[in-house]
Design a protein around this motif. Sequence first.
Motif, PDB file in Angstrom:
ATOM      1  N   ARG A   1       0.797  -1.023  -0.005  1.00 54.11           N
ATOM      2  CA  ARG A   1      -0.096   0.142  -0.059  1.00 54.11           C
ATOM      3  C   ARG A   1       1.010   1.223   0.064  1.00 54.11           C
ATOM      4  O   ARG A   1       0.440   2.292  -0.479  1.00 54.11           O
ATOM      5  CB  ARG A   1      -1.025  -0.002   1.366  1.00 54.11           C
ATOM      6  CG  ARG A   1      -2.200  -1.207   1.148  1.00 54.11           C
ATOM      7  CD  ARG A   1      -2.884  -0.831   2.391  1.00 54.11           C
ATOM      8  NE  ARG A   1      -3.965  -2.156   2.525  1.00 54.11           N
ATOM      9  CZ  ARG A   1      -4.731  -2.198   3.537  1.00 54.11           C
ATOM     10  NH1 ARG A   1      -4.801  -1.344   4.354  1.00 54.11           N
ATOM     11  NH2 ARG A   1      -5.453  -3.257   3.420  1.00 54.11           N
ATOM     12  N   GLY A   2       2.104   0.967   0.578  1.00 52.74           N
ATOM     13  CA  GLY A   2       2.841   2.124   0.374  1.00 52.74           C
ATOM     14  C   GLY A   2       2.825   3.261   1.657  1.00 52.74           C
ATOM     15  O   GLY A   2       2.755   4.323   1.504  1.00 52.74           O
ATOM     16  N   VAL A   3       2.250   2.741   2.763  1.00 55.98           N
ATOM     17  CA  VAL A   3       2.030   3.405   3.822  1.00 55.98           C
ATOM     18  C   VAL A   3       2.947   2.962   4.942  1.00 55.98           C
ATOM     19  O   VAL A   3       3.899   2.132   4.785  1.00 55.98           O
ATOM     20  CB  VAL A   3       0.589   3.175   4.532  1.00 55.98           C
ATOM     21  CG1 VAL A   3      -0.391   3.634   3.478  1.00 55.98           C
ATOM     22  CG2 VAL A   3       0.406   1.559   4.882  1.00 55.98           C
ATOM     23  N   ASP A   4       3.233   3.705   6.236  1.00 56.93           N
ATOM     24  CA  ASP A   4       3.892   3.526   7.246  1.00 56.93           C
ATOM     25  C   ASP A   4       3.553   2.133   8.172  1.00 56.93           C
ATOM     26  O   ASP A   4       2.356   1.972   8.297  1.00 56.93           O
ATOM     27  CB  ASP A   4       3.930   4.796   8.011  1.00 56.93           C
ATOM     28  CG  ASP A   4       5.065   4.685   9.172  1.00 56.93           C
ATOM     29  OD1 ASP A   4       5.832   3.569   9.146  1.00 56.93           O
ATOM     30  OD2 ASP A   4       5.183   5.411   9.987  1.00 56.93           O
ATOM     31  N   VAL A   5       4.621   1.446   8.346  1.00 49.24           N
ATOM     32  CA  VAL A   5       4.207   0.198   8.982  1.00 49.24           C
ATOM     33  C   VAL A   5       3.978   0.502  10.554  1.00 49.24           C
ATOM     34  O   VAL A   5       2.824  -0.236  11.141  1.00 49.24           O
ATOM     35  CB  VAL A   5       5.725  -0.548   9.376  1.00 49.24           C
ATOM     36  CG1 VAL A   5       5.495  -2.025   9.827  1.00 49.24           C
ATOM     37  CG2 VAL A   5       6.214  -1.090   7.863  1.00 49.24           C
ATOM     38  N   GLU A   6       4.409   1.498  11.197  1.00 49.52           N
ATOM     39  CA  GLU A   6       4.164   1.719  12.529  1.00 49.52           C
ATOM     40  C   GLU A   6       2.448   1.787  12.537  1.00 49.52           C
ATOM     41  O   GLU A   6       1.802   1.822  13.522  1.00 49.52           O
ATOM     42  CB  GLU A   6       4.856   2.843  13.190  1.00 49.52           C
ATOM     43  CG  GLU A   6       6.317   2.411  13.225  1.00 49.52           C
ATOM     44  CD  GLU A   6       7.144   3.578  13.845  1.00 49.52           C
ATOM     45  OE1 GLU A   6       6.583   4.638  14.091  1.00 49.52           O
ATOM     46  OE2 GLU A   6       8.436   3.437  14.050  1.00 49.52           O
ATOM     47  N   GLU A   7       2.219   2.910  11.720  1.00 50.70           N
ATOM     48  CA  GLU A   7       0.640   3.492  11.743  1.00 50.70           C
ATOM     49  C   GLU A   7      -0.284   1.900  11.541  1.00 50.70           C
ATOM     50  O   GLU A   7      -1.233   1.793  12.260  1.00 50.70           O
ATOM     51  CB  GLU A   7       0.426   4.178  10.628  1.00 50.70           C
ATOM     52  CG  GLU A   7      -0.879   4.449  10.402  1.00 50.70           C
ATOM     53  CD  GLU A   7      -1.226   5.818   9.364  1.00 50.70           C
ATOM     54  OE1 GLU A   7      -2.442   5.931   9.303  1.00 50.70           O
ATOM     55  OE2 GLU A   7      -0.227   6.067   8.627  1.00 50.70           O
ATOM     56  N   LEU A   8       0.080   1.103  10.680  1.00 48.12           N
ATOM     57  CA  LEU A   8      -0.593  -0.147  10.527  1.00 48.12           C
ATOM     58  C   LEU A   8      -0.903  -1.218  11.744  1.00 48.12           C
ATOM     59  O   LEU A   8      -1.652  -1.716  12.191  1.00 48.12           O
ATOM     60  CB  LEU A   8      -0.233  -1.096   9.372  1.00 48.12           C
ATOM     61  CG  LEU A   8      -0.457  -0.563   8.118  1.00 48.12           C
ATOM     62  CD1 LEU A   8       0.111  -1.662   7.155  1.00 48.12           C
ATOM     63  CD2 LEU A   8      -2.075  -0.444   7.754  1.00 48.12           C
ATOM     64  N   GLU A   9       0.704  -1.019  12.493  1.00 45.97           N
ATOM     65  CA  GLU A   9       0.681  -1.975  14.063  1.00 45.97           C
ATOM     66  C   GLU A   9      -0.177  -1.065  15.097  1.00 45.97           C
ATOM     67  O   GLU A   9      -0.852  -1.840  15.704  1.00 45.97           O
ATOM     68  CB  GLU A   9       2.028  -1.737  14.293  1.00 45.97           C
ATOM     69  CG  GLU A   9       2.938  -2.654  13.467  1.00 45.97           C
ATOM     70  CD  GLU A   9       4.317  -2.759  14.106  1.00 45.97           C
ATOM     71  OE1 GLU A   9       4.796  -1.913  14.873  1.00 45.97           O
ATOM     72  OE2 GLU A   9       5.218  -3.363  13.321  1.00 45.97           O
ATOM     73  N   ARG A  10      -0.221   0.284  14.968  1.00 43.21           N
ATOM     74  CA  ARG A  10      -1.077   0.994  15.974  1.00 43.21           C
ATOM     75  C   ARG A  10      -2.565   0.684  15.548  1.00 43.21           C
ATOM     76  O   ARG A  10      -3.417   0.615  16.708  1.00 43.21           O
ATOM     77  CB  ARG A  10      -0.789   2.317  15.928  1.00 43.21           C
ATOM     78  CG  ARG A  10       0.299   2.913  16.607  1.00 43.21           C
ATOM     79  CD  ARG A  10       0.430   4.334  16.905  1.00 43.21           C
ATOM     80  NE  ARG A  10       0.504   5.107  15.649  1.00 43.21           N
ATOM     81  CZ  ARG A  10       1.458   5.325  14.791  1.00 43.21           C
ATOM     82  NH1 ARG A  10       2.715   5.116  15.201  1.00 43.21           N
ATOM     83  NH2 ARG A  10       1.198   6.135  13.687  1.00 43.21           N
ATOM     84  N   GLU A  11      -2.982   0.467  14.213  1.00 37.75           N
ATOM     85  CA  GLU A  11      -4.319   0.201  14.121  1.00 37.75           C
ATOM     86  C   GLU A  11      -4.667  -1.333  14.476  1.00 37.75           C
ATOM     87  O   GLU A  11      -5.924  -1.224  14.899  1.00 37.75           O
ATOM     88  CB  GLU A  11      -4.593   0.667  12.376  1.00 37.75           C
ATOM     89  CG  GLU A  11      -4.411   1.965  12.087  1.00 37.75           C
ATOM     90  CD  GLU A  11      -4.759   2.280  10.469  1.00 37.75           C
ATOM     91  OE1 GLU A  11      -4.844   1.044  10.093  1.00 37.75           O
ATOM     92  OE2 GLU A  11      -4.849   3.227  10.128  1.00 37.75           O
ATOM     93  N   GLU A  12      -3.630  -2.139  14.220  1.00 39.17           N
ATOM     94  CA  GLU A  12      -3.859  -3.534  14.656  1.00 39.17           C
ATOM     95  C   GLU A  12      -4.018  -3.521  16.312  1.00 39.17           C
ATOM     96  O   GLU A  12      -5.037  -4.399  16.527  1.00 39.17           O
ATOM     97  CB  GLU A  12      -2.969  -4.414  14.221  1.00 39.17           C
ATOM     98  CG  GLU A  12      -3.124  -5.934  14.143  1.00 39.17           C
ATOM     99  CD  GLU A  12      -4.300  -6.389  13.328  1.00 39.17           C
ATOM    100  OE1 GLU A  12      -4.580  -7.539  13.552  1.00 39.17           O
ATOM    101  OE2 GLU A  12      -4.516  -5.557  12.396  1.00 39.17           O
ATOM    102  N   LEU A  13      -3.156  -2.899  16.747  1.00 35.77           N
ATOM    103  CA  LEU A  13      -3.436  -3.002  18.402  1.00 35.77           C
ATOM    104  C   LEU A  13      -4.612  -2.510  18.764  1.00 35.77           C
ATOM    105  O   LEU A  13      -5.217  -2.935  19.912  1.00 35.77           O
ATOM    106  CB  LEU A  13      -2.142  -2.310  18.830  1.00 35.77           C
ATOM    107  CG  LEU A  13      -0.806  -2.911  18.779  1.00 35.77           C
ATOM    108  CD1 LEU A  13       0.314  -2.130  19.601  1.00 35.77           C
ATOM    109  CD2 LEU A  13      -0.736  -4.471  19.543  1.00 35.77           C
ATOM    110  N   GLU A  14      -4.949  -1.098  18.000  1.00 36.18           N
ATOM    111  CA  GLU A  14      -6.523  -0.618  18.555  1.00 36.18           C
ATOM    112  C   GLU A  14      -7.276  -1.580  18.224  1.00 36.18           C
ATOM    113  O   GLU A  14      -8.505  -1.680  19.111  1.00 36.18           O
ATOM    114  CB  GLU A  14      -6.538   0.700  18.018  1.00 36.18           C
ATOM    115  CG  GLU A  14      -7.621   1.479  18.437  1.00 36.18           C
ATOM    116  CD  GLU A  14      -7.481   1.934  19.748  1.00 36.18           C
ATOM    117  OE1 GLU A  14      -8.572   2.278  20.188  1.00 36.18           O
ATOM    118  OE2 GLU A  14      -6.442   1.988  20.292  1.00 36.18           O
ATOM    119  N   ASN A  15      -7.417  -2.372  17.269  1.00 38.79           N
ATOM    120  CA  ASN A  15      -8.604  -3.363  16.981  1.00 38.79           C
ATOM    121  C   ASN A  15      -8.531  -4.342  17.688  1.00 38.79           C
ATOM    122  O   ASN A  15      -9.629  -4.829  18.403  1.00 38.79           O
ATOM    123  CB  ASN A  15      -8.480  -3.809  15.497  1.00 38.79           C
ATOM    124  CG  ASN A  15      -8.461  -2.807  14.534  1.00 38.79           C
ATOM    125  OD1 ASN A  15      -9.171  -1.689  14.667  1.00 38.79           O
ATOM    126  ND2 ASN A  15      -7.817  -3.050  13.377  1.00 38.79           N
TER     127      ASN A  15
END
Length: 219
Positions: free
Chosen positions: A152-166
Amino acid sequence: MRVDPCFFCGRPSWPSKGITFMRNDGKSFRFCRSKCHKNFKMKRNPRKLKWTKAYRKNAGKEMIVDSTLQFAARRNVPVRYDRELVQKTLKAMERISEIRSRRERVFYKKRMAGKRAREVAAARKLVAHNEHLLPRLRGSEKRRLAELAAERGVDVEELEREELENIRTSKKSKAFGGETRRLRVRTDGGVEEITESVGGGVHEDDDGFDDDDDGMDTD
């Protein structure tokens, strides 16, 4: 009418209210309530009790130097009664109370300035110190998110934060040992969660009927 301050806590002690203690040397002590009188007899220091004016002044939570406080000083100068002077005095008392309340609000606002930033800094320090208690992702999940971020070309840390929030939001309370939870669709179309023991027994709802009487279950 003279309103004397309480000798212990500093609150106003109104006439015919409170307690007056006369010592053997002739000195009088005025107390607004029995609580202050008992603490005085126990020889407690008012500067060490958080509910007294002395503690608040010593801790910087009360105005100490202000021109409106000079009007509350005792003046033992006899003055001849004058109706106009009494009216002026009453008006001045109201005006002084307004000015004092406004200055107290300004003093409180200045004293509390930066409190939010200090709370945020303390919270961040607490999270950094107890970082090992926070939920973490597995290695496979991190690799999957890294591949997804590369696609997707996005930041990995942002996806990890979203996954932890979910994970935090979707986490449900666990049932006790020997129990399972499942959803049941009622005849009226509603969905409710029931707890079922391992032996096959079903707990009753609040209405007193068993869950096996009506409705169909879904996994």
